[in-house]
Structures are given as C-alpha cells and as structure tokens.
Design a protein around this motif. Sequence first.
Motif, PDB file in Angstrom:
ATOM      1  N   ALA A   1      48.035  61.950   9.805  1.00 57.18           N
ATOM      2  CA  ALA A   1      47.387  63.168   9.678  1.00 57.18           C
ATOM      3  C   ALA A   1      46.514  63.067   8.141  1.00 57.18           C
ATOM      4  CB  ALA A   1      48.310  64.547   9.608  1.00 57.18           C
ATOM      5  N   LEU A   2      47.195  62.776   7.232  1.00 55.43           N
ATOM      6  CA  LEU A   2      46.486  62.762   5.797  1.00 55.43           C
ATOM      7  C   LEU A   2      45.174  61.613   5.867  1.00 55.43           C
ATOM      8  CD1 LEU A   2      46.712  63.181   2.812  1.00 55.43           C
ATOM      9  CD2 LEU A   2      47.961  61.543   2.392  1.00 55.43           C
ATOM     10  N   GLY A   3      45.721  60.537   6.699  1.00 58.65           N
ATOM     11  CA  GLY A   3      44.523  59.775   6.862  1.00 58.65           C
ATOM     12  C   GLY A   3      43.456  60.039   7.426  1.00 58.65           C
ATOM     13  N   PHE A   4      43.690  60.877   8.270  1.00 55.05           N
ATOM     14  CA  PHE A   4      42.390  61.257   9.300  1.00 55.05           C
ATOM     15  C   PHE A   4      41.526  62.510   8.524  1.00 55.05           C
ATOM     16  CE2 PHE A   4      43.897  59.364  12.997  1.00 55.05           C
ATOM     17  CZ  PHE A   4      42.576  58.896  13.724  1.00 55.05           C
ATOM     18  N   CYS A   5      42.450  63.320   7.678  1.00 55.24           N
ATOM     19  CA  CYS A   5      41.812  64.278   6.954  1.00 55.24           C
ATOM     20  C   CYS A   5      40.978  63.697   5.737  1.00 55.24           C
ATOM     21  CB  CYS A   5      43.053  65.304   6.288  1.00 55.24           C
ATOM     22  SG  CYS A   5      43.582  66.410   7.495  1.00 55.24           S
ATOM     23  N   LEU A   6      41.268  62.694   5.203  1.00 56.87           N
ATOM     24  CA  LEU A   6      40.403  62.043   4.062  1.00 56.87           C
ATOM     25  C   LEU A   6      39.527  60.950   4.631  1.00 56.87           C
ATOM     26  CD1 LEU A   6      43.199  61.339   1.484  1.00 56.87           C
ATOM     27  CD2 LEU A   6      41.373  63.100   1.399  1.00 56.87           C
ATOM     28  N   LEU A   7      39.581  60.724   5.969  1.00 59.24           N
ATOM     29  CA  LEU A   7      38.692  59.578   6.424  1.00 59.24           C
ATOM     30  C   LEU A   7      37.159  60.062   6.424  1.00 59.24           C
ATOM     31  CD1 LEU A   7      38.694  56.866   8.147  1.00 59.24           C
ATOM     32  CD2 LEU A   7      38.631  58.373  10.335  1.00 59.24           C
TER      33      LEU A   7
ATOM     34  N   ILE B   1      39.959  52.513   3.032  1.00 56.71           N
ATOM     35  CA  ILE B   1      41.286  52.838   2.581  1.00 56.71           C
ATOM     36  C   ILE B   1      42.239  53.455   3.506  1.00 56.71           C
ATOM     37  CG2 ILE B   1      42.766  53.700   0.962  1.00 56.71           C
ATOM     38  CD1 ILE B   1      40.918  52.925  -1.141  1.00 56.71           C
ATOM     39  N   MET B   2      41.358  54.764   4.161  1.00 61.89           N
ATOM     40  CA  MET B   2      41.992  55.717   5.062  1.00 61.89           C
ATOM     41  C   MET B   2      42.270  54.992   6.366  1.00 61.89           C
ATOM     42  SD  MET B   2      42.800  58.257   3.413  1.00 61.89           S
ATOM     43  CE  MET B   2      43.200  57.325   1.899  1.00 61.89           C
ATOM     44  N   LEU B   3      41.315  53.991   6.792  1.00 63.88           N
ATOM     45  CA  LEU B   3      41.490  53.316   8.035  1.00 63.88           C
ATOM     46  C   LEU B   3      42.777  52.396   7.632  1.00 63.88           C
ATOM     47  CD1 LEU B   3      38.037  52.065   9.128  1.00 63.88           C
ATOM     48  CD2 LEU B   3      39.555  53.760  10.276  1.00 63.88           C
ATOM     49  N   GLY B   4      42.977  51.600   6.672  1.00 57.42           N
ATOM     50  CA  GLY B   4      44.370  50.907   6.529  1.00 57.42           C
ATOM     51  C   GLY B   4      45.589  51.955   6.597  1.00 57.42           C
ATOM     52  N   LEU B   5      45.360  53.031   5.880  1.00 56.29           N
ATOM     53  CA  LEU B   5      46.616  53.844   5.787  1.00 56.29           C
ATOM     54  C   LEU B   5      46.819  54.369   7.150  1.00 56.29           C
ATOM     55  CD1 LEU B   5      48.327  55.397   3.811  1.00 56.29           C
ATOM     56  CD2 LEU B   5      46.918  57.421   4.022  1.00 56.29           C
TER      57      LEU B   5
END
Length: 444
Positions: A308-314, A331-335
């Motif tokens: 959820a955090l990764g998609f919000c910052l993507l 970075i968010m894709l990696g997370l």
Amino acid sequence: MEEHVDVQQGDTPAASTGPPPRMTRKQTLTLISMASVNFSSMICYSILGPFFPTEAVKKGASQTVIGLIFGSYAVCNLIGSLILGKYIVQIGAKFMLIAGLFVSSGCTILFGLLDRVPEGSVFITLCFVVRSIDAVGFAGAMTSSFAMTAKIFPDNVATVLGSLEIFTGLGLIMGPPVGGWFYESFGYEVPFLLLGCLLLIMVPFNIYVLPTIDADPSKDSFFRLLTHSKIVLICFVIFTLSAGLGFLDATLSLFAIETFGLSSGYVGLIMLGLSLPYCLGSPLMGYYTDKYPSTRLGLMVTGGAVTALGFCLLGPAPFLHIPNQLWLLIIMLGLIGFSLGMTAIPTFPEIITCAYEQGFEEGLSTLGMVSGLFGAVWSIGMFYGPIVGGLITQHLNFEWAAAVQGGLAFLAAFLLGVHSFWQRKQQQSVREDRTDESTPLLTE
C-alpha cells in the motif's frame, strides 16, 4: 518416459523427523519441469507491457479498450481455473499442463501476427479472441503446475513455490526488456514469434520429464472451501496483489513514456525494479514460512501494508504533494516487488492448511481445487486492475489510480490483521475456560 504415481485420497506423507532427505528423481524432474513452465509462460505473458499499449493506440484502441484486452485474459483465466481445477483428476494433471502449454504457444505466435490485420474493430476483436484462448491454456498449465508441485513436495510447499518464483521472476524480468528491444529492433512480430516458439519447445520436454499422477476425484466443492472466513480474506489479499500487477501492466508504460520521455526499451528496464526484488525475495520467504508456519499471516499483513505504501508513493498520490521523480518510481517498484513476494508466497500453503482443517481429503483433487481457486481469484484481480485502473487513469490520472490500488492493498491487510487478532483472542479465551473448568477437579 512416463512415471506413474498412484495417489489415493487420504494418503498422507509421513512427517520427517530427521534431516531433510535428498530429492528423489521424480522430484528433481518435476522441479525442472515446473521451472521451465513458469519461466516460458511468464516471459510470453510479460512481453506485452512495454510496447503493446503503444501499438494498440496506433491501431485505434483507447486506454479503456487496452484495459479490457488485458482484462479479458483475466476473465477467461478465471473461468478456466475454476473448471480445470475442479476436474483436474478426471482430465489428468500432466495432460492438462502439456495441452495448456501447446495452446499458449500457438496463441502467442498468432498474437504476433495481429499487426497485419486492419486497424479498428477487426484488430480489437482478434486481440480479444486470441488473448481469451491463450488465457484458458495458461490456466490449465498453471493450475496443474501448482497442484502437482504441492502433491510431490507436501512438506515444503512454500519453499518449492518460492524457489520456482525465481523462474517466474526471470520470465517477468526478461520479458519487458527483451520484448522492448526486439520490438524496437525488428518490429512487432518478432518478439511474439520467438517466444511462442520457445513455449512450443517446452511441450515435448515436459512430455518426457513430467510424472503422471493418478488420483480419485473428490466430492468437495469450491463453495465449501469459501465457507472459511480466513480463506475468504486470504483470497481478498490475493485479489489486491494481482489487481496491482494488472494495473501496472496496462498503465505504467504509457505513464513512464509520457511523464519521463522514455523509450519502450527503457520502460522494460524500469520494470526490472518490480520483478527483480520479487524474484530474489520469494525463495527466502518460502523457506522462512515453511520453517515457521505461524508467521504466514503476519507476513501477509506486513507485506500488504508495505505494498500500500509503495503504490501511494509510486505516482506519487496527489494528496502527498510530492513531484514526479524517476528515481522514486524505480525505488517504489522495488518495494512493491519485494512486498509482493512477502505477501503472495504464504497464501497458497495457508489455504491448503485451512482446507485440511475443514476436513477436505488430502490428495490431488483438493490441491487442484485450491490451485483453481488461487488462479481464479488472481484472475479476478487481473481483470479489475487494468479496467478500473485504466478508467481512473483516463478520467483522472495515473497518480490517483495508483493511490486507489494502494488503498485496496491496505484494506486487505487491515481486515486480515483484525481477523487474525480476533481469532487469537478467541483461542486464548477457550484455553482459559478449559483451565478454569479443570481447576476444581484438581483441588478436589
């Protein structure tokens, strides 16, 4: 070469108390076969991401129609997974897998020839037809692959599935850059023709190495499987994972091209940020959850929150007021990739455990139903993600669409966490009641 394994419902492998035995020849050959299926199937699936949306736009397809093309694959995969998972014993797991590979290889080659058809409705219709047939073949291959793996490696399902995800990840990793490079160098047809032929080569190979598993059909059904609240919540988690991946398949390439001015080849490289962490992290998650089964739910909840955090910052999400940055996207894709492994790997063995706790017979029939359920729920997400994500992207923007996907992942993690907490409280209450009832007997 065919190796027959007679399996009767209710036969359960004896638990090993000593050091883990070396793999048998049957297990080694099965592992090689499943690795080849995962790799070849996923590389053929993932090549579309970097360049097909752009090519479809040239042929007169809108963003919504592109989402529907991706979504139709998921709908047919859903139907195929449910039907084939239910009748895996009657059809035969080995035959289902080989037939599925053959159908997928033919459809991949045909999809590469669609640039020769007229643009507009003819192109769009043929895209739907070929992708739909391909989805049924893929459903047969993956449903039987999951069921056979769980049957032949009953004591370390997550470890083996996690290890096989290396090859799934390699297919996902190599598909976008290889597809993007071949597309830029040789045009639309070459990526599909080459990879379709690769999938076709897997057919005789798997005929040779795969064992044949015989089993008795079961009278259990998917509906009984879904009467368990934990299974329903785990299915919701699986849905959010595949919805996120389907959304990225249909929208990420156009967003990266329009926002950062990247070529299709560079978009394929960016997608490595999603696939590589998943590929490397899945075996570790599989080994850990097999060694400590009680951690499965915790990993699913934590992984869902991180996703959820990764998609919000993507995007990033508009309400965060953070500007678009290419390095942040990578970075968010990696997370997201790592958290997907953390969340997805424990789901399959946990559903199997819940099914056996409900009294389902241990055997290929139950494993086929669990595999079919997993594939069906995954397909629902793959249908929802591209279509709803494409609509939100078209009417708002990519940033809001990614934020919606993040909210969905958080909701699934929250509900599963609350259910797990409530279940532990109930178990603790039952233990306390039993202790209170036994205390007077001791004093007497």
